[in-house]
Design a protein around this motif. Sequence first.
Motif, short mmCIF file in Angstrom:
data_model
loop_
_atom_site.label_atom_id
_atom_site.label_comp_id
_atom_site.label_asym_id
_atom_site.label_seq_id
_atom_site.Cartn_x
_atom_site.Cartn_y
_atom_site.Cartn_z
N PRO A 156 0.81 -1.23 0.00
CA PRO A 156 0.00 0.00 0.00
C PRO A 156 0.84 1.27 0.00
CG PRO A 156 -0.82 -1.57 1.62
CD PRO A 156 0.49 -2.09 1.15
N ALA A 157 1.98 1.24 0.67
CA ALA A 157 2.84 2.43 0.72
C ALA A 157 3.39 2.77 -0.66
CB ALA A 157 3.98 2.21 1.72
N ILE A 158 3.79 1.75 -1.40
CA ILE A 158 4.32 1.98 -2.75
C ILE A 158 3.21 2.51 -3.67
CG2 ILE A 158 5.24 0.85 -4.81
CD1 ILE A 158 6.86 -0.93 -3.03
N ILE A 159 2.05 1.89 -3.60
CA ILE A 159 0.92 2.33 -4.44
C ILE A 159 0.57 3.78 -4.13
CG2 ILE A 159 -1.52 1.98 -4.93
CD1 ILE A 159 -1.06 -1.01 -4.48
N TYR A 160 0.51 4.12 -2.84
CA TYR A 160 0.18 5.49 -2.44
C TYR A 160 1.24 6.46 -2.96
CZ TYR A 160 -0.47 9.57 0.56
OH TYR A 160 -0.65 10.85 1.01
N GLY A 161 2.51 6.12 -2.81
CA GLY A 161 3.58 7.00 -3.26
C GLY A 161 3.55 7.27 -4.74
N GLU A 162 3.28 6.22 -5.53
CA GLU A 162 3.26 6.37 -6.99
C GLU A 162 1.99 7.09 -7.45
OE1 GLU A 162 5.44 5.88 -9.23
OE2 GLU A 162 6.94 4.52 -8.41
N LYS A 163 0.86 6.71 -6.90
CA LYS A 163 -0.41 7.27 -7.36
C LYS A 163 -0.60 8.71 -6.92
CE LYS A 163 -2.19 3.53 -9.36
NZ LYS A 163 -2.52 3.49 -10.81
N LYS A 164 -0.16 9.03 -5.71
CA LYS A 164 -0.36 10.38 -5.16
C LYS A 164 0.87 11.27 -5.35
CE LYS A 164 -4.46 9.39 -3.56
NZ LYS A 164 -5.67 10.02 -4.12
N PHE A 165 1.89 10.72 -6.07
CA PHE A 165 3.11 11.48 -6.34
C PHE A 165 3.78 11.94 -5.04
CE2 PHE A 165 -0.10 12.40 -9.67
CZ PHE A 165 0.42 11.57 -10.65
N LYS A 166 3.80 11.00 -4.08
CA LYS A 166 4.42 11.26 -2.78
C LYS A 166 5.60 10.31 -2.56
CE LYS A 166 1.33 14.28 -1.15
NZ LYS A 166 1.68 15.65 -0.72
N LEU A 167 6.30 9.99 -3.63
CA LEU A 167 7.36 8.99 -3.53
C LEU A 167 8.48 9.45 -2.60
CD1 LEU A 167 7.67 6.21 -4.72
CD2 LEU A 167 9.05 7.16 -6.56
N LYS A 168 8.83 10.73 -2.65
CA LYS A 168 9.89 11.21 -1.76
C LYS A 168 9.48 11.06 -0.31
CE LYS A 168 12.68 15.15 -0.35
NZ LYS A 168 13.05 16.57 -0.53
N GLU A 169 8.26 11.42 0.04
CA GLU A 169 7.81 11.32 1.42
C GLU A 169 7.85 9.87 1.91
OE1 GLU A 169 6.15 15.12 -0.18
OE2 GLU A 169 6.44 13.08 -0.92
N ILE A 170 7.37 8.95 1.08
CA ILE A 170 7.39 7.53 1.45
C ILE A 170 8.82 7.04 1.59
CG2 ILE A 170 6.83 5.20 0.62
CD1 ILE A 170 4.41 6.70 1.64
N PHE A 171 9.67 7.47 0.67
CA PHE A 171 11.07 7.07 0.64
C PHE A 171 11.79 7.53 1.92
CE2 PHE A 171 15.47 8.01 -1.03
CZ PHE A 171 15.82 6.70 -1.28
N VAL A 172 11.65 8.79 2.25
CA VAL A 172 12.32 9.35 3.43
C VAL A 172 11.76 8.72 4.71
CG1 VAL A 172 12.71 11.46 4.76
CG2 VAL A 172 12.93 11.50 2.28
N ALA A 173 10.46 8.50 4.74
CA ALA A 173 9.84 7.87 5.92
C ALA A 173 10.39 6.45 6.13
CB ALA A 173 8.33 7.84 5.76
N ALA A 174 10.60 5.72 5.04
CA ALA A 174 11.13 4.36 5.14
C ALA A 174 12.57 4.37 5.68
CB ALA A 174 11.08 3.67 3.78
N ILE A 175 13.36 5.34 5.23
CA ILE A 175 14.73 5.45 5.75
C ILE A 175 14.70 5.78 7.23
CG2 ILE A 175 16.94 6.66 5.53
CD1 ILE A 175 16.18 7.28 2.62
N ALA A 176 13.82 6.70 7.63
CA ALA A 176 13.69 7.07 9.04
C ALA A 176 13.28 5.85 9.88
CB ALA A 176 12.68 8.19 9.20
N LEU A 177 12.35 5.05 9.36
CA LEU A 177 11.93 3.83 10.07
C LEU A 177 13.10 2.87 10.24
CD1 LEU A 177 9.77 1.98 11.30
CD2 LEU A 177 9.24 1.20 8.96
N MET A 178 13.91 2.73 9.19
CA MET A 178 15.07 1.85 9.29
C MET A 178 16.07 2.36 10.32
SD MET A 178 17.55 0.25 6.36
CE MET A 178 16.33 -1.01 6.00
N LEU A 179 16.27 3.67 10.36
CA LEU A 179 17.18 4.24 11.35
C LEU A 179 16.69 3.95 12.77
CD1 LEU A 179 19.58 5.97 12.21
CD2 LEU A 179 18.15 8.01 11.85
N VAL A 180 15.39 4.12 12.99
CA VAL A 180 14.82 3.85 14.31
C VAL A 180 15.03 2.39 14.70
CG1 VAL A 180 12.67 3.72 15.61
CG2 VAL A 180 13.16 5.73 14.22
N THR A 181 14.79 1.47 13.76
CA THR A 181 14.96 0.04 14.07
C THR A 181 16.41 -0.28 14.42
OG1 THR A 181 15.30 -0.61 11.75
CG2 THR A 181 13.05 -0.60 12.56
N GLN A 182 17.37 0.32 13.71
CA GLN A 182 18.78 0.07 14.00
C GLN A 182 19.14 0.56 15.39
OE1 GLN A 182 20.81 -1.66 12.08
NE2 GLN A 182 19.58 -1.78 10.24
#
Length: 464
Positions: A268-294
Amino acid sequence: MTDSERMSAFELKSAVSLASIYGLRMLGMFLILPVFVFYAEHELAANHTQAGLALGIYGLTQAALQLPFGMASDRWGRKRVIYFGLALFALGSFIAAISHDIRLTILGRAIQGSGAISAAVTALLADLTREEHRTKAMAMIGGTIGVTFAVSLIAGPAFYHWIGVPGIFAMTGVLALLAMAVVRFVVPNPRITRFHSDTEATPARLKDVLKNVELLRLNFGIFALHAAQMALFVVIPLALKKAGNIDQNHHWMIYLPIMVLSFVLMVPAIIYGEKKFKLKEIFVAAIALMLVTQLFLAGLIDDFRALLVLLTAYFVSFNLLEATLPSLISKIAPASAKGTAIGVYNAAQSFGMFLGGAMGGALSQHYGPSAVFLFCSLLIGIWLIAASRMQRPPAVRTRLFHVREMEPVQAAELARRLAALGGVAEAVVVGEEGVAILKVDQRGWDEAGVMKLIEEEREHGVSQ
């Protein structure tokens, strides 16, 4: 759907067979990830530094030889280079299989990685598919890699129980030999072999690609992503066994629900990013999530419940970033240098695997598992800063069209006329390849106008 809009049986056969070769080769790399550290420690008497180097050395030789193998395939033929690369991969697998010493295992892994056939396989796929369907064919290969990784995490512990790591290495060697048979008897021979700027690297464009700041951000990203991944597999299998008191043969029961859930949450995150043209927001949020997990893994590595939650979050972010990065490369790379950009990107990925394995092993041995995650946090933190400053990627997709071969002046004129049409953000016509590469607006573009211009150009060539 017309015949020109669907892949032919010939193209489908080519794409499926070459994707299977990719899958067989990646299976050999991924299957050992969840179990190798146990084998290295108990059967080879290796320390963590040596185990990490054995995991990562594959990436070093692969990074060094990917581009040369692709260029060699232009000169000596696609299938010859693929045979040679698969033979090297099989040789390295058999050396690792018979090894009773970590140093010989490291040598075997290095030889495995030297069979760097990725560029040659994609070049052959480009030879065997029409321009209009090449993106779909490449997506099939990308999907195969993702599925292979998920299956390997689940199947690796089971194979470890049945045949051990030497058996896994021997099996992957046999699979590489079977892949050679697939190349010989299943993969069609190309009618014409030629250079394809959309899939192959050219030294003349390397400088442009390496100077592109936006591409450098993505290259560092794939480097950091796979460095963290390889470092993780130096310590996580041991942590799961210690914290959860679960035998390594049953780790598949942990990985299976985590991988399923991570894929379900990713889509759903990928579909939302592509359809709503929010790919950067999804991308940066995923990196932030990975940083938090580390960061949390560094402090909660001994808490089994926390470990399960954090691993799920990690794989959600990993799968999301792994799927998003190629899309961003395609959107940002100049149309005339896409193949070169992908080549540099792939080399950065492989080098990240090497550094992650080597550093993860060394840090785990000398400072403990928490140091590994702090190192990964540093890499991901730098990436987060770089990604947050990236330009918003254009809402475009790449379309390829076959045109007649033409002189540079004619190609430039056709490119100019195509670029003037509505919704065409960039147009490059490579006359010597007979291909038009367009970046078109996802929200709508003058497809009819493009097809009319290309058809007129074809008819003009026939009339000459």
